[in-house]
Design an enzyme around this catalytic site. Structure first.
Site, short mmCIF file in Angstrom:
data_model
loop_
_atom_site.label_atom_id
_atom_site.label_comp_id
_atom_site.label_asym_id
_atom_site.label_seq_id
_atom_site.Cartn_x
_atom_site.Cartn_y
_atom_site.Cartn_z
N GLU A 1 12.43 0.65 0.66
CA GLU A 1 12.93 0.66 -0.72
C GLU A 1 13.85 1.85 -0.98
O GLU A 1 13.88 2.40 -2.08
CB GLU A 1 11.78 0.60 -1.72
CG GLU A 1 10.96 -0.68 -1.60
CD GLU A 1 9.93 -0.87 -2.71
OE1 GLU A 1 9.62 0.11 -3.42
OE2 GLU A 1 9.45 -2.01 -2.88
N GLU B 1 6.08 -6.43 1.40
CA GLU B 1 4.96 -5.95 0.58
C GLU B 1 4.74 -6.94 -0.54
O GLU B 1 5.68 -7.37 -1.21
CB GLU B 1 5.26 -4.58 -0.06
CG GLU B 1 5.40 -3.42 0.90
CD GLU B 1 5.69 -2.12 0.16
OE1 GLU B 1 5.58 -2.09 -1.08
OE2 GLU B 1 6.05 -1.13 0.83
#
Length: 306
Positions: free
Chosen positions: A121, A225
């Site tokens: 991220e 995720e």
């Protein structure tokens, strides 16, 4: 969000599903009893607990807590496979990550390594620009492919679905061998009635953009995720609880795997070493499918297709 036809649209993206998607877990590298770094025996114990339907784990960095040095012997002994993370921000940290790859990847057959992922991220947080992240993916690929036996190991990145569908980040998708998408209905404040629809829609959008940008549907894709916390504070309409986590598992994790999508769940174990103030009323300490010291999951992990 475009919920109504998410599953039908996903079917058109991935075509005829011939296999169940693989299951894996994101794994912390610190012990919960003292916040110390896990050693090989800790990882072997983790893999024994995870076992069953899952034989894949992902770690976020190669050098932190001497992760590669300690986890690779456990991977080989337990016959698991690994996503190796590389933290690309902070030049000193990034140099240590590359040094760890050079030192430890040659100690294990490349068949145990699914991919090396540069950044977690990093685009979502704004840690790196798309151009800088693409450059570091290229650098790590050159390093990894220069190790004997690793010439074909995919090198890519993991990021939030919404930044992957942003056209401004297409350079990263084009550069990466593998692009992995994260999606959390909890952090979108969804009710349980909407949570699986939101999740499918997010992943469908990410996969469509990745395939379009790559110009091919013949790609390896994983959810990087996803999950639902079992305790802590609510976020808008999203309420943490064991029952809600169990529902999300059945409807979203089992559901997306039934469509052939490989899925990594965040996360394997609660991380009680984190401050109790982390997240919303300590929610960050309660994402584990297992508690810190229990070998039985908090809820059933059986899927209807199992």
């Amino acid at each position: 969000m475009r919920f109504p036809s998410a599953i039908a649209a996903l079917a058109s993206v991935i075509g005829c599903v011939s296999a169940i998607g693989s299951l894996g877990f994101d794994l912390g590298v610190q012990r919960n009893n003292d916040a110390g770094c896990k050693v090989t025996s800790d990882y072997i114990s983790d893999f024994s607990t995870i076992g069953g339907d899952a034989s894949v784990v992902r770690v976020y960095a190669a050098s932190d807590c001497s992760t590669l040095a300690n986890i690779l012997p456990a991977i080989q002994q337990s016959n698991f496979k690994l996503f190796v993370g590389v933290w690309p921000t902070d030049d000193a940290h990034y140099a240590a990550e590359k040094a760890a790859l050079s030192a430890y990847l040659p100690t294990i057959d490349s068949s145990y390594i699914i991919a090396v992922t540069v950044g977690s991220e990093a685009l979502y947080r704004g840690d790196l620009s798309a151009s800088d992240l693409a450059s570091r993916i290229d650098e790590v690929r050159t390093l990894v492919h220069g190790i004997s036996g690793y010439e074909n190991t995919p090198v890519g990145t993991v990021d939030s679905w919404n930044v992957l569908v942003d056209g401004a980040n297409a350079e990263v998708i084009q550069t990466a061998d593998i692009v992995i998408a994260n999606a959390f209905s909890y952090w979108q404040g969804q009710t349980m009635a909407n949570s699986s629809h939101s999740f499918f829609d997010d992943i469908m959008q990410a996969l469509q953009v990745i395939q379009t940008t790559k110009g091919s549907t013949d790609i390896t894709f994983w959810v990087g995720e996803t999950g639902w916390p079992t305790d802590g504070g609510s976020f808008e309409n999203a309420v943490p609880s064991v029952d809600n986590a169990a529902q999300f598992w059945q409807e979203s994790v089992c559901g997306i795997r039934a469509w052939g999508i490989n899925t990594l769940v965040f996360e394997a174990f609660d991380e009680s070493w984190k401050p109790v103030t982390s997240g919303i009323q300590g929610v960050e300490t309660h994402w584990g499918v297992w508690t810190n010291d229990d070998t039985s999951p908090k809820y059933s992990l059986n899927c209807a297709f199992a």
